[in-house]
Design a protein around this motif. Structure first.
Motif, short mmCIF file in Angstrom:
data_model
loop_
_atom_site.label_atom_id
_atom_site.label_comp_id
_atom_site.label_asym_id
_atom_site.label_seq_id
_atom_site.Cartn_x
_atom_site.Cartn_y
_atom_site.Cartn_z
N MET A 155 -3.80 134.94 58.54
CA MET A 155 -3.10 133.83 59.19
C MET A 155 -2.94 134.12 60.68
SD MET A 155 0.74 132.24 58.64
CE MET A 155 0.40 131.05 57.35
N ALA A 156 -2.66 135.37 61.01
CA ALA A 156 -2.54 135.74 62.43
C ALA A 156 -3.86 135.51 63.14
CB ALA A 156 -2.10 137.19 62.55
N MET A 157 -4.96 135.85 62.47
CA MET A 157 -6.29 135.65 63.05
C MET A 157 -6.56 134.17 63.27
SD MET A 157 -8.96 137.17 64.16
CE MET A 157 -10.50 136.49 64.79
N TYR A 158 -6.19 133.34 62.30
CA TYR A 158 -6.40 131.90 62.41
C TYR A 158 -5.59 131.32 63.58
CZ TYR A 158 -6.39 126.93 61.33
OH TYR A 158 -6.50 125.56 61.41
N ALA A 185 -13.33 136.92 59.87
CA ALA A 185 -12.97 136.81 61.28
C ALA A 185 -14.01 135.99 62.04
CB ALA A 185 -12.84 138.19 61.90
N SER A 186 -15.29 136.24 61.78
CA SER A 186 -16.35 135.48 62.44
C SER A 186 -16.25 134.00 62.10
CB SER A 186 -17.72 136.02 62.03
OG SER A 186 -17.90 137.35 62.48
N HIS A 201 -14.68 147.15 60.33
CA HIS A 201 -15.09 146.44 59.11
C HIS A 201 -16.43 145.78 59.39
CE1 HIS A 201 -15.07 143.78 55.67
NE2 HIS A 201 -13.93 144.28 55.25
N PRO A 202 -17.47 146.13 58.64
CA PRO A 202 -17.43 146.84 57.35
C PRO A 202 -17.79 148.32 57.38
CG PRO A 202 -19.55 145.75 57.60
CD PRO A 202 -18.78 145.45 58.86
N ILE A 236 -7.95 140.68 73.68
CA ILE A 236 -8.47 141.56 72.63
C ILE A 236 -7.73 141.22 71.34
CG2 ILE A 236 -8.71 143.93 71.81
CD1 ILE A 236 -8.68 144.84 74.74
N LEU A 237 -8.48 140.79 70.34
CA LEU A 237 -7.91 140.50 69.03
C LEU A 237 -8.08 141.76 68.19
CD1 LEU A 237 -9.36 136.91 68.47
CD2 LEU A 237 -7.06 137.53 69.25
N GLU A 238 -7.01 142.53 68.08
CA GLU A 238 -7.07 143.82 67.38
C GLU A 238 -6.54 143.67 65.96
OE1 GLU A 238 -5.91 148.52 68.06
OE2 GLU A 238 -4.78 146.98 69.11
N ASP A 239 -7.45 143.75 65.00
CA ASP A 239 -7.11 143.61 63.58
C ASP A 239 -7.00 145.02 63.00
OD1 ASP A 239 -6.86 143.06 60.92
OD2 ASP A 239 -8.60 141.74 60.78
#
Length: 493
Positions: A198-201, A224-225, A270-271, A295-298
């Motif tokens: 949800m945070a990524m979205y 994510a992609s 990942h992966p 920067i989207l840090e997952d």
């Protein structure tokens, strides 16, 4: 005359009262056009005789239908289907309503998001790297949940609450993230989400609603992609090697294009599971300062690192606020406990909170409060240490089995952390065929297509070990060995 005894089936002794069965059956007949507008219905006595029920049952059904506007009573004339209803073209006699499999209206099917539905765990499933739900701290969760919900002064939390998430959990996370990740943030820089996805979205929608370029690895977390592309981003890829995302390629793209975001799973890519080196972490942060991208840090499994102390996340060294940090407690507790978080500058969190509000008004405030208590009392930390020790042992055991029995077919490096191994299948074999043969023997393995969206042909697959005990791991390797031996014999023929 309509023979209602042939059209209305009464199931006695069922969960639904008989008068409601009659009411619903008559509604269906009206909706199907079998009973037309202004059609006279049998009197309650006649209908009762036809259906072999008591007259009071029919009266109750008729009363309910009248209150809903389906039928009307005309003094001295009888009971009729309401004249206010539109005419419906008869569709034939159908005993129960069935929805069409295909929508008769147009809509965006978003084919790019359609993926093979993950199979429910069968007797034996080799997943992509998920926790073992059998060791979930169920007793502790239940104890804290019951404690929160049973106290009268907590009744207020059953009402609508802040869409940023329960305040107590955000306050606890401020201290927890500082102690475990060296992350200094305030309560208004944290948004509680239903998992890191949800945070990524939310982040992708805020950053790429008007398009723009996002950079990801050539091998990347497929969700994510897809999320970035769905938000409107043009996704560009850079290489990933044994030190993580190749940041010099990121720099080259920044010199040629305006970049809005870079997505990275810095701790365990990942992966492929590789850990991003300290040099590249510093380089990426410096590039974000120079070129102004986010920067989207997952950091989806920061808590599971076996070789040494985990490297601190990018956000802990980025004082310029260019990092949007996403994490989840689902991986520690259990996937069904949908609690994650986003950490970012205050204004970004405010916008993300308002966007979240129109998607999912708020999360489970009671569960969030319960998790906060688990952290405060150390239950989550104790479980995390227990899980870390167990998964470490399972990693070593699984890697030994793969080396002993499958080294002729697979190559891999022992991951420093996480819950999966990145295994490369021999070039003359295909994961698709292996998966089919494994399924015939009762073993489900991940969909290999998720890891090679660009058609690179690396022949890699994530093999999860955390959710399998030693005996299950042995059985998995036995089946893989049987399948691969048979595969090799077919190749040699």
């Amino acid at each position: 005359m309509i023979a209602f005894k042939n059209l209305i089936e009464i199931k006695r002794g069922g969960e639904q009262a008989v008068y409601l069965q009659i009411q619903n059956a008559l509604i269906h007949l009206i909706q199907q056009g079998v009973l037309t507008s202004r059609l006279r219905l049998p009197g309650s006595r006649d209908m009762a005789v036809q259906l072999s029920v008591h007259r009071k049952t029919v009266v109750a059904a008729y009363d309910e239908l009248m209150s809903q506007g389906w039928i009307e009573s005309v003094p001295s004339k009888g009971t009729f289907v309401s004249g206010q209803l539109p005419e419906v073209k008869p569709e034939g006699l159908v005993q129960e309503a069935r929805f069409s499999e295909n929508a008769p209206f147009g809509f965006d099917r978003i084919e790019a998001l359609h993926r093979i539905e993950p199979a429910l765990p069968s007797s034996l499933t080799l997943d992509e790297g998920t926790p073992d739900v059998r060791i979930a701290p169920v007793t502790e969760i239940f104890r804290h949940y019951r404690s929160v919900i049973s106290r009268k002064y907590n009744a207020k939390h059953l009402n609508y609450g802040p869409f940023y998430g329960d305040l107590s959990l955000r306050e606890v996370l401020v201290k927890h993230l500082q102690e475990t990740r060296g992350l200094r943030c305030s309560v208004d820089q944290i948004l509680i989400t239903r998992g890191s996805q949800m945070a990524m979205y939310l982040s992708s929608q805020l950053l790429h609603r008007e398009g723009g370029i996002s950079i990801v690895g050539e091998t990347n977390y497929i969700a994510a992609s897809l999320t970035l592309e769905h938000a409107g981003a043009q996704v560009m890829q850079v290489s990933v090697d044994d030190k993580g995302l190749v940041t010099h390629e990121v720099e080259a793209l920044c010199q040629e294009y305006i970049i809005r975001s870079v997505y990275v799973t810095s701790h365990h890519h990942h992966p492929t599971t590789v850990t991003m080196s300290a040099e590249r972490r510093m380089h990426l942060v410096e590039l974000s300062r120079e070129y102004g991208f986010a920067i989207l840090e997952d950091d989806y499994d920061y808590d599971f690192h076996y070789q040494r102390a985990p490297l601190l996340p990018l956000i802990s060294i980025a004082s310029n606020g260019n990092v949007v940090y996403m994490g989840a407690l689902c991986k520690i507790v259990a996937p069904a406990i949908r609690i994650g978080y986003m950490v970012a500058p205050k204004d970004f969190i405010a916008s993300a909170g308002h966007l979240r509000r129109i998607i999912d008004r708020q999360g489970d405030a009671i569960m969030e409060r319960s998790i906060a208590q688990m952290i405060l009392q150390g239950d989550l930390q104790r479980h995390s240490r227990k899980a870390l020790k167990l998964y470490h042992a399972r990693r070593d055991h699984f890697c030994n089995l793969l080396s002993e029995h499958l080294s002729d077919y697979l190559s891999f490096k022992i991951p420093e952390g996480g819950m999966a191994i990145w295994a490369l299948l021999r070039g003359d074999m295909e994961w698709g065929k292996v998966a089919k043969d494994c399924k015939a023997k009762g073993l489900m393995i991940p969909d290999y297509k998720n890891y090679d969206q660009l058609g690179l042909g690396h022949n890699g697959l994530r093999l999860g070990f955390a959710s399998l005990d030693f005996d299950e791991q042995k059985r998995v390797v036995e089946i893989l060995n049987e399948v691969l031996e048979a595969y090799e014999k077919r190749i040699k023929k």
